[in-house]
Design an enzyme around this catalytic site. Structure first.
Site, short mmCIF file in Angstrom:
data_model
loop_
_atom_site.label_atom_id
_atom_site.label_comp_id
_atom_site.label_asym_id
_atom_site.label_seq_id
_atom_site.Cartn_x
_atom_site.Cartn_y
_atom_site.Cartn_z
N HIS A 15 0.87 10.16 19.44
CA HIS A 15 2.17 9.53 19.26
C HIS A 15 2.81 9.98 17.95
CE1 HIS A 15 4.57 5.79 18.10
NE2 HIS A 15 5.12 6.16 19.24
N HIS A 57 12.15 10.38 14.99
CA HIS A 57 12.28 9.21 15.85
C HIS A 57 13.71 8.73 15.93
CE1 HIS A 57 11.79 4.87 16.97
NE2 HIS A 57 10.93 5.39 17.80
O1 G3P Z 1 7.91 7.37 23.82
C1 G3P Z 1 7.04 6.36 24.09
C2 G3P Z 1 6.54 5.80 22.82
O2 G3P Z 1 6.59 6.80 21.86
C3 G3P Z 1 7.27 4.59 22.36
O3 G3P Z 1 8.53 4.91 21.94
O4 G3P Z 1 9.48 6.59 20.50
O5 G3P Z 1 9.89 4.19 20.05
O6 G3P Z 1 7.65 5.16 19.60
P1 G3P Z 1 8.90 5.23 20.44
CA CA Z 2 8.46 8.34 21.63
#
Ligand code: G3P
Ligand code: CA
Length: 328
Positions: A15, A57
């Site tokens: 992630h 992000h």
């Molecule tokens: O993309 C899925 C996961 O990464 C959750 O979203 O981008 O807000 O961290 P995010």
């Molecule tokens: Ca994401």
């Protein structure tokens, strides 16, 4: 057989990189994630003024870069409304790639990950192209997310065309290519499904609604999309749901896990895979059931039959997976 070809479910998706150990969305975070056993690396994607996809992000970058210390860019600080929220700061679409490359990344949550602040100021904002080069050199998959797709389309910098172009140029082709394209919005995935057979992922949050629904006046929420009819509609354009793990097992007011929902089985019945987010080691993020035992959380979610997990700590995910099936 390649490493990506050897992957067995559940897959481990790093992630934003190994974000528990390095500032997120840096090549160092991605390289460490691969070394720690990630099958896929996840870049969230925004775009520059000159149309280059980069990993952040948010398009507002004051929280994860040192831009506030760059006096030459002080005059570009501004206020915008992004997906209905007022944001003040500096925005990637107001900078060329060359300008963004003069910045350095910093830790997003120093109050929780103070150990990562020793890396503040070391690494650049990576382009998608640089991330692909790393992934292909190390033989892992990529899992790009289109951030704020309706907003970027509204300012003439749509993400989808450059994304498909760079994937094609790097030989990501066919339904089995080691790539998943994800979005919290619906319409851009529906559009992408008419342009590519690469796997698509509908992200589902535990509250709210897709922002393109807000724009179009569609009253449906993410919860509506988890119903049988919602899942059937998703299956018409996507292959995976990427779900907030609270949708699989919610917590009570004391932070204790409730009983699992039927969403994994419902999605599988609709022909959809299920990838869950986000798994983190720190007690700050863990349910009371798993304080001090982050590997146990993976084991529980793997036992539900999830097909993949987004993790800030790919090594812990591997540990949880090793209790489910042999490591490959
Ligand atoms: O993309 C899925 C996961 O990464 C959750 O979203 O981008 O807000 O961290 P995010
Ligand atoms: Ca994401």
């Amino acid at each position: 057989m390649t490493r990506t070809g050897q992957n067995t479910a559940p897959i481990i998706i790093a992630h934003r990189g190994a974000s528990g150990y390095r500032p997120e969305h840096t090549l160092a975070a991605y390289e460490l994630a691969i070394d720690l056993g990630a099958d896929y690396i996840e870049p969230d994607l925004v775009i520059t003024k000159d149309g280059v996809l980069v990993a952040r992000h948010e398009n507002e970058i004051s929280q994860t870069t040192d831009i506030a210390t760059h006096r030459e860019f002080a005059h570009r600080r501004t206020t915008k409304i992004i997906d209905g929220e007022v944001k003040n700061g500096w925005f990637t679409e107001d900078f060329t790639l060359a300008e963004l490359k003069t910045l350095k990344a910093k830790e997003r949550i120093p109050q929780v990950r103070s150990h990562n602040t020793v890396y503040d100021g070391l690494w650049e904002i990576p382009t998608l192209s640089e991330i692909i080069d790393l992934a292909q050199r190390k033989d892992v998959g990529i899992y790009p997310e289109t951030k704020h797709p309706s907003y970027f389309q509204s300012v003439g910098l749509a993400l989808e065309t450059p994304l498909l172009a760079i994937l094609s140029a790097n030989n990501y082709q066919g339904t089995q290519a080691p790539v998943y394209i994800q979005s919290f919005e619906v319409s851009n995935l529906q559009y992408l499904s008419t342009k590519t057979v690469l796997p698509l992922v509908q992200l589902l949050n535990d509250s709210g609604q897709p922002y393109d629904f807000v724009i179009s006046g569609d009253a449906r929420t993410y919860a509506d999309l988890t119903t049988a009819s919602g899942l059937a509609e998703i299956a018409e354009y996507a292959q995976v749901i990427g779900v907030n793990k609270n949708l699989l097992i919610n917590k009570d007011s004391r932070g204790k896990l409730r009983s699992p929902t039927s969403l994994v089985n419902d999605a599988h019945a609709a022909g959809l895979l299920v990838h869950a987010w986000t798994f983190r080691n720190e007690d700050f993020f863990l349910a009371t059931d798993f304080q001090g035992n982050p590997a146990g959380e993976y084991e529980l979610f793997f036992s539900l039959g999830v097909d993949g997990v987004f993790s800030d700590f790919p090594d812990t995910a591997r540990m949880g997976k090793s209790h489910q099936s042999p490591i490959t």
